[in-house]
Scaffold this motif. Structure first.
Motif, short mmCIF file in Angstrom:
data_model
loop_
_atom_site.label_atom_id
_atom_site.label_comp_id
_atom_site.label_asym_id
_atom_site.label_seq_id
_atom_site.Cartn_x
_atom_site.Cartn_y
_atom_site.Cartn_z
N VAL A 24 0.84 -1.21 0.00
CA VAL A 24 0.00 0.00 0.00
C VAL A 24 0.87 1.26 0.00
O VAL A 24 0.70 2.12 -0.87
CB VAL A 24 -1.01 -0.01 1.17
CG1 VAL A 24 -1.71 1.34 1.27
CG2 VAL A 24 -2.03 -1.13 0.97
N PRO A 25 1.83 1.41 0.93
CA PRO A 25 2.68 2.60 0.85
C PRO A 25 3.50 2.67 -0.43
O PRO A 25 3.76 3.78 -0.95
CB PRO A 25 3.58 2.50 2.09
CG PRO A 25 3.38 1.15 2.65
CD PRO A 25 2.05 0.67 2.20
N LYS A 26 3.90 1.55 -0.99
CA LYS A 26 4.64 1.58 -2.26
C LYS A 26 3.75 2.08 -3.39
O LYS A 26 4.21 2.81 -4.28
CB LYS A 26 5.17 0.18 -2.58
CG LYS A 26 6.36 -0.22 -1.72
CD LYS A 26 6.85 -1.62 -2.07
CE LYS A 26 8.05 -2.01 -1.21
NZ LYS A 26 8.52 -3.40 -1.49
N THR A 27 2.47 1.71 -3.36
CA THR A 27 1.54 2.20 -4.38
C THR A 27 1.29 3.68 -4.21
O THR A 27 1.21 4.44 -5.19
CB THR A 27 0.22 1.41 -4.32
OG1 THR A 27 0.51 0.01 -4.45
CG2 THR A 27 -0.71 1.82 -5.45
N LEU B 44 4.61 9.93 -7.59
CA LEU B 44 5.52 10.08 -8.74
C LEU B 44 4.75 10.29 -10.04
O LEU B 44 5.26 10.96 -10.96
CB LEU B 44 6.41 8.84 -8.87
CG LEU B 44 7.41 8.59 -7.73
CD1 LEU B 44 8.18 7.29 -7.99
CD2 LEU B 44 8.37 9.76 -7.57
N GLU B 45 3.53 9.77 -10.11
CA GLU B 45 2.72 9.88 -11.32
C GLU B 45 1.81 11.10 -11.32
O GLU B 45 0.99 11.27 -12.22
CB GLU B 45 1.89 8.61 -11.51
CG GLU B 45 2.71 7.37 -11.84
CD GLU B 45 3.41 7.48 -13.19
OE1 GLU B 45 2.83 8.09 -14.12
OE2 GLU B 45 4.54 6.95 -13.32
N GLY B 46 1.93 11.95 -10.28
CA GLY B 46 1.24 13.23 -10.30
C GLY B 46 -0.12 13.28 -9.64
O GLY B 46 -0.83 14.29 -9.76
N PHE B 47 -0.53 12.24 -8.93
CA PHE B 47 -1.79 12.31 -8.17
C PHE B 47 -1.63 13.32 -7.05
O PHE B 47 -0.57 13.41 -6.42
CB PHE B 47 -2.13 10.94 -7.58
CG PHE B 47 -2.66 9.94 -8.58
CD1 PHE B 47 -4.02 9.74 -8.72
CD2 PHE B 47 -1.79 9.21 -9.38
CE1 PHE B 47 -4.51 8.81 -9.63
CE2 PHE B 47 -2.26 8.28 -10.28
CZ PHE B 47 -3.63 8.08 -10.42
N ASN B 48 -2.69 14.08 -6.77
CA ASN B 48 -2.59 15.08 -5.70
C ASN B 48 -2.87 14.44 -4.34
O ASN B 48 -3.31 13.29 -4.24
CB ASN B 48 -3.54 16.26 -5.97
CG ASN B 48 -5.01 15.87 -6.01
OD1 ASN B 48 -5.48 15.11 -5.18
ND2 ASN B 48 -5.74 16.42 -6.98
N ASP B 49 -2.61 15.21 -3.29
CA ASP B 49 -2.74 14.68 -1.92
C ASP B 49 -4.16 14.21 -1.63
O ASP B 49 -4.36 13.18 -0.96
CB ASP B 49 -2.33 15.74 -0.90
CG ASP B 49 -0.83 15.99 -0.89
OD1 ASP B 49 -0.09 15.16 -1.47
OD2 ASP B 49 -0.40 17.01 -0.31
#
Length: 251
Positions: free
Chosen positions: A220-223, A229-234
């Motif tokens: 889960v934390p790796k995902t 890194l792929e630009g998803f926001n918080d």
């Protein structure tokens, strides 16, 4: 973060410490098939192990462990009605938050019957269900699952788990939540990220499904890291790694 589907009874004590250090503070452990569940007594011992021993092991490492209880399709005891009859009492435990994981493995009449009876109970009790989808014949079995689900439970109470690219189109428009299992042999973090890029994050929860099979307690934390890194926001990251599970399981 929340790991929304694990099998704590097959994992060592140290996994909980690693998960907590990586930022996981809650997890849902599910009933499964760690032993041949030939009679209900074994199933009850399994459930009590989750509710007592594993909750304590997780708590000692700073993780709140919640429990899903029920009959996995690979572990149906001969006297399965004893288990279903006792589930309402078991679910009175404050750490028991769902029925699961339940579902269909091969599509036998017995599997479908036991699955249906547990769905009916969940709908009556207004409690969430975690639905197992198998590795083999996945699309065919999901077609059967969806029909049984539609006939027996409100979709808002359903989490269909182990969703991947093979079945995403079949389940995305059903009104349930969907579980992305990031586990060696099932899905890598980048595959989960690609699905969320295409379909958004509103319907998804992340989990490791860590068990006695090859597993990664930090999936889960790796995902989440890959999402950054792929630009998803918080907001998107929090939603899929925490908020969706908190809202669904009411934890």
């Amino acid at each position: 973060m929340i790991d929304a589907h694990i099998h704590s009874d097959t994992r060592p004590y140290e996994d909980f410490e690693e998960m907590a250090i990586a930022g996981i503070d809650k997890a849902i452990t599910c009933a499964h098939d760690p032993l041949p569940m030939k009679v209900s007594a074994v199933t009850f011992e399994h459930i009590q192990r989750l509710l007592k021993v594993d909750v304590q092991r997780a708590e000692e490492n700073g993780i709140k462990l919640y429990v899903a209880v029920g009959i996995h399709p690979r572990s149906i005891p001969r006297d399965y009605k004893m288990v279903i009859g006792n589930l309402p009492q078991i679910l009175e435990d404050k750490r028991a938050v769902a029925i699961g994981e339940i579902g269909i493995e091969k599509g036998t009449r017995l599997e479908i019957k036991v699955f249906k009876e547990q769905l009916e109970l969940a709908d009556k009790l207004e409690i969430p269900v975690i639905i197992h989808t198998p590795r083999k014949n996945k699309r065919k079995i999901v077609g059967i699952l969806l029909q049984v689900l539609e006939d027996n439970i409100d979709a808002s109470r359903v989490l269909i788990d182990h969703v991947n690219t093979e079945i995403i189109k079949e389940v995305i428009d059903y009104g349930s939540m969907l579980g992305l299992t990031v586990q060696p042999g099932k899905m890598m973090p980048f595959e989960a990220v690609m699905i969320m890029k295409e379909y958004g994050v509103d319907k998804f929860m992340l989990n490791s499904d860590m068990s006695s099979a090859p597993s990664d307690p930090l999936s889960v934390p790796k995902t989440v890291h890959k999402m950054r890194l792929e630009g998803f926001n918080d907001s998107e990251i929090v939603r899929v790694s925490s908020k969706n599970a908190e809202n669904f399981f009411k934890i």
